[in-house]
Design a protein around this motif. Structure first.
Motif, PDB file in Angstrom:
ATOM      1  N   GLU A   1      35.134  -4.195  35.299  1.00 45.30           N
ATOM      2  CA  GLU A   1      34.180  -3.247  34.750  1.00 45.30           C
ATOM      3  C   GLU A   1      34.061  -2.046  35.674  1.00 45.30           C
ATOM      4  O   GLU A   1      33.814  -2.188  36.867  1.00 45.30           O
ATOM      5  CB  GLU A   1      32.812  -3.910  34.594  1.00 45.30           C
TER       6      GLU A   1
ATOM      7  N   PHE B   1      37.657  -3.647  31.120  1.00 45.85           N
ATOM      8  CA  PHE B   1      38.929  -4.211  30.724  1.00 45.85           C
ATOM      9  C   PHE B   1      38.795  -5.728  30.714  1.00 45.85           C
ATOM     10  O   PHE B   1      38.233  -6.302  31.644  1.00 45.85           O
ATOM     11  CB  PHE B   1      40.034  -3.835  31.724  1.00 45.85           C
TER      12      PHE B   1
ATOM     13  N   PHE C   1      40.098  -3.101  25.890  1.00 42.38           N
ATOM     14  CA  PHE C   1      39.261  -2.140  26.601  1.00 42.38           C
ATOM     15  C   PHE C   1      38.050  -1.800  25.752  1.00 42.38           C
ATOM     16  O   PHE C   1      38.182  -1.502  24.566  1.00 42.38           O
ATOM     17  CB  PHE C   1      40.041  -0.854  26.900  1.00 42.38           C
TER      18      PHE C   1
END
Length: 93
Positions: free
Chosen positions: A44, A51, A80
């Motif tokens: 993060e 991700f 994502f």
């Protein structure tokens, strides 16, 4: 923007850093994100996004050329999710 353009932009904005050092930093960041995701961890970056890895189960697919059924194996794919700051910047009027 591609990786070399990113490296050049950072190097231009930070003249006290050598371009080869900036390239090494960017490569290290990307490699760290890739390695964390390969281990199944979530990455993060506050304000930018997160991700993670999602699992796709095995299924029956179809060959579009011949129309015959094919078995698609289970696989893991990168995912994502954009952060709030990124979404807000993209949607500014």
């Amino acid at each position: 923007m591609i990786k070399s353009e990113l490296v050049q932009k950072i190097a231009d904005e930070n003249p006290h850093l050598y371009q080869r050092d900036v390239e090494r930093i960017v490569t290290t960041i990307f490699d760290t994100i890739i390695n964390a995701m390969a281990e199944g961890n979530r990455v993060e970056l506050r304000g930018f996004g997160a991700f993670s890895v999602k699992k796709r189960d095995a299924r029956q697919g179809r060959n579009p050329r011949t129309g015959e059924s094919v078995a698609v194996e289970e696989k893991h794919v990168p995912f994502f999710k954009a952060g709030k700051l990124l979404r807000d910047r993209l949607n500014e009027s």
